[in-house]
Design a protein around this motif. Structure first.
Motif, PDB file in Angstrom:
ATOM      1  N   THR A 186      13.349  31.594  29.015  1.00 40.80           N
ATOM      2  CA  THR A 186      12.661  32.447  29.992  1.00 40.80           C
ATOM      3  C   THR A 186      13.317  32.467  31.369  1.00 40.80           C
ATOM      4  O   THR A 186      13.468  33.551  31.966  1.00 40.80           O
ATOM      5  N   PRO A 187      13.727  31.325  31.938  1.00 40.95           N
ATOM      6  CA  PRO A 187      14.382  31.403  33.254  1.00 40.95           C
ATOM      7  C   PRO A 187      15.614  32.296  33.258  1.00 40.95           C
ATOM      8  O   PRO A 187      15.903  32.958  34.267  1.00 40.95           O
ATOM      9  N   TRP A 188      16.334  32.349  32.144  1.00 42.68           N
ATOM     10  CA  TRP A 188      17.504  33.219  32.062  1.00 42.68           C
ATOM     11  C   TRP A 188      17.102  34.676  31.880  1.00 42.68           C
ATOM     12  O   TRP A 188      17.752  35.582  32.414  1.00 42.68           O
ATOM     13  N   LEU A 189      16.033  34.923  31.124  1.00 43.75           N
ATOM     14  CA  LEU A 189      15.596  36.295  30.888  1.00 43.75           C
ATOM     15  C   LEU A 189      15.227  36.995  32.183  1.00 43.75           C
ATOM     16  O   LEU A 189      15.398  38.212  32.321  1.00 43.75           O
ATOM     17  N   HIS A 190      14.710  36.244  33.148  1.00 46.16           N
ATOM     18  CA  HIS A 190      14.350  36.830  34.442  1.00 46.16           C
ATOM     19  C   HIS A 190      15.573  37.422  35.144  1.00 46.16           C
ATOM     20  O   HIS A 190      15.424  38.294  36.012  1.00 46.16           O
ATOM     21  N   ARG A 191      16.764  36.960  34.791  1.00 42.18           N
ATOM     22  CA  ARG A 191      17.979  37.433  35.454  1.00 42.18           C
ATOM     23  C   ARG A 191      18.605  38.645  34.781  1.00 42.18           C
ATOM     24  O   ARG A 191      19.527  39.245  35.323  1.00 42.18           O
TER      25      ARG A 191
ATOM     26  N   PHE B 126       7.770  39.752  26.678  1.00 41.30           N
ATOM     27  CA  PHE B 126       8.220  39.426  28.037  1.00 41.30           C
ATOM     28  C   PHE B 126       8.859  40.648  28.679  1.00 41.30           C
ATOM     29  O   PHE B 126       8.557  41.003  29.831  1.00 41.30           O
TER      30      PHE B 126
ATOM     31  N   ASP C  96      19.285  42.383  33.298  1.00 42.54           N
ATOM     32  CA  ASP C  96      19.007  43.773  33.652  1.00 42.54           C
ATOM     33  C   ASP C  96      18.612  44.599  32.438  1.00 42.54           C
ATOM     34  O   ASP C  96      18.028  45.675  32.576  1.00 42.54           O
TER      35      ASP C  96
ATOM     36  N   VAL D 189      11.429  45.061  31.878  1.00 44.49           N
ATOM     37  CA  VAL D 189      12.865  44.863  31.692  1.00 44.49           C
ATOM     38  C   VAL D 189      13.311  45.789  30.556  1.00 44.49           C
ATOM     39  O   VAL D 189      12.732  45.759  29.472  1.00 44.49           O
TER      40      VAL D 189
ATOM     41  N   ARG E 179       7.230  42.824  31.942  1.00 49.51           N
ATOM     42  CA  ARG E 179       7.956  42.788  33.218  1.00 49.51           C
ATOM     43  C   ARG E 179       8.853  43.999  33.429  1.00 49.51           C
ATOM     44  O   ARG E 179       9.651  44.017  34.351  1.00 49.51           O
TER      45      ARG E 179
END
Length: 419
Positions: free
Chosen positions: A158-163, A189, A165, A195, A193
């Protein structure tokens, strides 16, 4: 035949427009007037000026690493390692800056060995294979679902998915129930969000199991003929409808029943379908936004149907989706160009907000995704044709990837000033 790019054969795009020369497609589409916003079923194919809005400029004084797109590919298990590689590398060759692969632990080292260009995260987990379970009093060998592995994978991913595009879900995913659950949560996710997400291959099977995971917005499904037939038949059965028979009907049925993701029906021609109806918000109470349209990309591709071409397409579409949504200015320029809501377009843009709170209404966002999907289909087809011209029967997916850079330069040229 469709107008615009679709009329330019692979042999006709060998000369990029000269510096200062306007790139025109044909006389009928020369000024690339706005796409019609009426209730007609088929959009005119977007011309050069519309597609060019998708592609960011290369300007080192304004952009840094990553701003031309960070693409995540979710897939790759112990049996299938090539598919996520194809999708990620096609994203890079199309023009994305960075490509991340989120794969099963057993696939990580293999995918890393394919290319140092990829950032590989072997955080996903497969269930315990050959486990023995009791079914009706008999021992049965099966693959077990591991909830703890799902939790651990999401915690690390998840922390990587936030980055990212844009995200591609499905290449090489396999049918492991633990991997499938991780994929479901990543799709959820992305949808929650906003994405951009491309769902392909086994990702489509995951979506069949939970059809409420996505809806209108920046979501694109890329089924082949067999996958589309199964998907549409399953939805029809669950709703008590007669199954649609033609590819066009199946594509439009799937997009409408799932409330508006874009469906790219891959085949001899690529059909990009959108059918979404929704209430507007923020500018006129009771105004309904409706898009029931499709594009056909009939640019000649390759008659050779080697494996991996669908993965290449998924990576290319993800890159164009990332570019289309890279900023409010970029997306709004496309919304204005295609004129999705006529007199209401500026109201829609104003209602989308600014800064971190910016979010385009799902209906025009889906229309933007149609244009991005068309661009991905076009580029992949031109590259596949060029690869086939060189390799004929021996053409492979890697040959198509090798042609993507030259194809992008031919269609969307970059000029370098020489002092």
């Amino acid at each position: 035949r469709t107008d615009g790019f679709a009329r330019r054969r692979a042999s006709d795009v060998s000369r990029a427009p000269a510096r200062g020369e306007r790139a025109t497609m044909d006389a009928k589409n020369e000024d690339d007037s706005a796409l019609p916003s009426s209730s007609s079923q088929r959009w005119e194919s977007p011309g050069y000026e519309t597609l060019r809005l998708l592609v960011p400029e290369l300007d080192s004084s304004r952009y840094h690493k990553g701003q031309a797109g960070k693409i995540g590919v979710v897939g790759g298990c112990s049996e299938y390692t090539g598919a996520p590689y194809f999708a990620a590398m096609s994203a890079l060759r199309t023009g994305a800056d960075l490509a991340h692969v989120f794969c099963a632990e057993g696939a990580g080292q293999v995918i890393k060995s394919y290319s140092p260009e990829l950032i590989v995260h072997p955080y996903l987990r497969e269930g315990v294979k050959d486990a023995t379970v009791i079914v009706d009093g008999e021992e049965v060998h099966a693959v077990t679902y591991d909830e703890n592995a799902v939790f651990e994978a999401m915690e690390r991913t998840t922390p990587w998915l936030h980055r990212m595009d844009a995200i591609v879900v499905g290449p090489g995913l396999g049918r492991d129930p633990t991997m499938s659950e991780i994929a479901k949560r990543i799709i959820a996710f992305a949808h929650e969000r906003d994405v951009p997400v491309v769902i392909d291959a086994d990702g489509l099977r995951v979506l069949m199991e939970d059809q409420g995971l996505i809806g209108a917005g920046h979501a694109v499904l890329t089924p082949n003929r067999a996958e589309l037939g199964r998907f549409s038949a399953q939805i029809a059965q669950s709703r008590g409808d007669p199954p649609p028979e033609t590819t066009m009907a199946q594509a439009r049925y799937v997009t409408s029943q799932l409330d508006g993701p874009v469906v790219v029906a891959k085949g001899e021609v690529d059909i990009i379908a959108l059918d979404v109806v929704g209430e507007s918000t923020g500018y006129e109470v009771g105004h309904r936004i409706s898009h029931r349209r499709h594009l056909v990309c009939d640019e000649p591709g390759s008659p050779r149907r080697c494996g991996g071409q669908g993965d290449v397409l998924a990576g290319a579409i993800a890159t164009f989706l990332a570019w289309a949504t890279r900023s409010k200015e970029a997306e709004c320029a496309i919304v204005r160009r295609i004129d999705v809501e006529g007199d209401h377009v500026e109201d829609l843009i104003a209602a989308a907000g600014d800064g971190p709170e910016y979010k385009m209404h799902p209906s025009p966002a889906s229309a933007v995704s149609v244009v991005a999907a068309y661009a991905g289909c076009l580029v992949t087809r031109v590259a596949a044709r060029a690869a086939f011209e060189r390799k004929r029967r021996s053409m492979l997916a890697t040959d198509v990837i090798d042609e993507l850079g030259e194809t992008m330069q031919r269609l969307f040229p970059v000029y370098v000033d020489e002092d």
